[in-house]
Write a protein that holds these residues in place. Structure first.
Motif, PDB file in Angstrom:
ATOM      1  N   ALA A   1      48.144  -6.352  10.055  1.00 57.86           N
ATOM      2  CA  ALA A   1      47.514  -6.831  11.283  1.00 57.86           C
ATOM      3  C   ALA A   1      48.171  -6.135  12.468  1.00 57.86           C
TER       4      ALA A   1
ATOM      5  N   THR B   1      48.076  -6.466  16.788  1.00 63.42           N
ATOM      6  CA  THR B   1      47.573  -7.263  17.916  1.00 63.42           C
ATOM      7  C   THR B   1      47.945  -6.601  19.230  1.00 63.42           C
TER       8      THR B   1
ATOM      9  N   TYR C   1      46.765  -6.498  23.712  1.00 67.82           N
ATOM     10  CA  TYR C   1      46.066  -7.206  24.796  1.00 67.82           C
ATOM     11  C   TYR C   1      45.733  -6.207  25.894  1.00 67.82           C
TER      12      TYR C   1
ATOM     13  N   CYS D   1      38.019  -5.269  13.711  1.00 67.12           N
ATOM     14  CA  CYS D   1      38.681  -5.298  15.012  1.00 67.12           C
ATOM     15  C   CYS D   1      38.005  -6.358  15.884  1.00 67.12           C
ATOM     16  N   LEU D   2      38.723  -7.430  16.143  1.00 68.74           N
ATOM     17  CA  LEU D   2      38.223  -8.491  17.025  1.00 68.74           C
ATOM     18  C   LEU D   2      38.574  -8.152  18.469  1.00 68.74           C
TER      19      LEU D   2
ATOM     20  N   ALA E   1      37.534 -12.167  24.816  1.00 66.72           N
ATOM     21  CA  ALA E   1      38.004 -12.562  26.142  1.00 66.72           C
ATOM     22  C   ALA E   1      38.839 -13.830  26.025  1.00 66.72           C
ATOM     23  N   MET E   2      39.992 -13.871  26.686  1.00 71.74           N
ATOM     24  CA  MET E   2      40.862 -15.045  26.612  1.00 71.74           C
ATOM     25  C   MET E   2      40.658 -15.983  27.802  1.00 71.74           C
ATOM     26  N   HIS E   3      39.767 -15.593  28.714  1.00 75.43           N
ATOM     27  CA  HIS E   3      39.449 -16.448  29.858  1.00 75.43           C
ATOM     28  C   HIS E   3      37.978 -16.834  29.748  1.00 75.43           C
TER      29      HIS E   3
ATOM     30  N   HIS F   1      31.389 -13.994  24.124  1.00 79.19           N
ATOM     31  CA  HIS F   1      32.769 -13.787  24.603  1.00 79.19           C
ATOM     32  C   HIS F   1      33.593 -12.943  23.655  1.00 79.19           C
ATOM     33  N   GLN F   2      32.980 -12.509  22.543  1.00 81.68           N
ATOM     34  CA  GLN F   2      33.763 -11.708  21.596  1.00 81.68           C
ATOM     35  C   GLN F   2      32.843 -10.891  20.705  1.00 81.68           C
ATOM     36  N   VAL F   3      33.402  -9.828  20.158  1.00 79.54           N
ATOM     37  CA  VAL F   3      32.697  -9.044  19.138  1.00 79.54           C
ATOM     38  C   VAL F   3      33.704  -8.675  18.060  1.00 79.54           C
ATOM     39  N   ILE F   4      33.157  -8.431  16.877  1.00 78.68           N
ATOM     40  CA  ILE F   4      33.939  -7.889  15.759  1.00 78.68           C
ATOM     41  C   ILE F   4      33.419  -6.482  15.506  1.00 78.68           C
TER      42      ILE F   4
ATOM     43  N   VAL G   1      42.146 -10.186  24.106  1.00 81.16           N
ATOM     44  CA  VAL G   1      42.944  -9.935  22.893  1.00 81.16           C
ATOM     45  C   VAL G   1      42.175  -8.981  21.974  1.00 81.16           C
TER      46      VAL G   1
ATOM     47  N   LYS H   1      42.569  -7.722  18.087  1.00 81.34           N
ATOM     48  CA  LYS H   1      43.316  -7.931  16.842  1.00 81.34           C
ATOM     49  C   LYS H   1      42.614  -7.199  15.714  1.00 81.34           C
ATOM     50  N   ILE H   2      43.351  -6.337  15.041  1.00 81.16           N
ATOM     51  CA  ILE H   2      42.798  -5.536  13.947  1.00 81.16           C
ATOM     52  C   ILE H   2      43.455  -5.990  12.652  1.00 81.16           C
TER      53      ILE H   2
END
Lengths: 137, 137, 137
Positions: free
Chosen positions: C3, C5, C7, C39-40, C43-45, C98-101, C131, C133-134
């Motif tokens: 993994a 990670t 930012y 790969c995720l 957005a953290m906000h 708010h996110q993609v993979i 964030v 994260k792979i």
């Protein structure tokens, strides 16, 4: 950990089409021989989507009417100054989502009783691709 | 690589309800003893969703009003010819999204300061399920 | 399984901004030295999103106009009773996602010809985080 990657190609007959791809995904998962993991199903073209919902003709009709209301075709979109006429397809696919992650448990798709996976084409009649990637072991 | 799968059941008191499930997800992540990985949280019923946003009552009220505006109940949906009356619930959950992937870093959910995870029920008052699957090591 | 990670921080100059982050994500994937994986990008906000679509200025303009129509600013939202004025930003990011993979295949992002990854800011001009994260090997 193992990974298995495959692609599905679609050339829909009509410009907009919702295609149930659950069985094709299940076959790829079976071929991957991964017992526990995640299966990503993601449209590789930006005027198409992938979503999970009900396989019921009336609802599929409702989805199309609703998307046309929320993201109408034929408006004077700025994107069309490039010569394109498909801005609405970009918007429609945004509402439906362009990818899903399906859990794989004991070698099978771990879906609820009514969950079906769909390819959502909003600017079709040409060859377009979906990536399926399974990771696990 | 390890995988940990769990399920949460919900029977909401009202037809529409937004339920903060962050602590329940965090407890499942702790039980999984996976330090680095992904945690999928996905509704297994197609009239419910899972999303990440703010735990603020006013905003939760705004979400409900907004969804009713974008995907009204009580319209003459084609889906209702099957005897169902919940087409709007299928549409509402589509806007909110039906799943999220939460990063797990150093054994904990790696969330921003205001990120909270919600179960979004749009046709409740009956038993429905969410799958939580964590993969990593 | 490995993994990685990372930012990314953003402080946009304007309140709303769509920022192409594809190259920055690709650089993080290269640094991770993971050949096959996911790969995720998330957005953290909760007033920002991450999405995949076209890098075309006209369409980016259309997205902003469309979001303002579907989730207008300046309404009398209940959320604003807390002193906030950004309820529309919470709604807009919900539509965009708010996110993609992103699939990683043979060490690279496995994207279609027009797929670009965007950070979508709807309440900016302050430091906010995404964030990446792979996971894979």
């Amino acid at each position: 950990m193992r990974a298995h990657t495959d692609y599905l190609w679609f050339t829909t007959r009509t410009r907009r089409e919702l295609v149930n791809i659950t069985d094709r995904i299940a076959a790829i998962v079976a071929a991957a021989k991964i017992a526990e993991g995640f299966c990503l199903v993601s449209a590789m073209h930006i005027t198409a989507g992938v979503y999970v919902n009900d396989w019921e003709n009336g609802l599929m009709h409702d989805f199309q009417e609703w998307l046309e209301k929320l993201a109408p075709s034929g408006l004077n979109y700025r994107h069309h100054q490039t010569g394109e006429d498909n801005a609405d397809a970009h918007l429609k696919r945004t509402i439906m989502g362009h990818q899903v992650i399906l859990p794989v448990t004991k070698g099978d798709l771990d879906l609820g009783p009514w969950e079906q996976v769909f390819y959502a084409e909003f600017d079709g009649q040409r060859r377009k691709r979906v990536v399926i990637k399974i990771m696990g072991e």
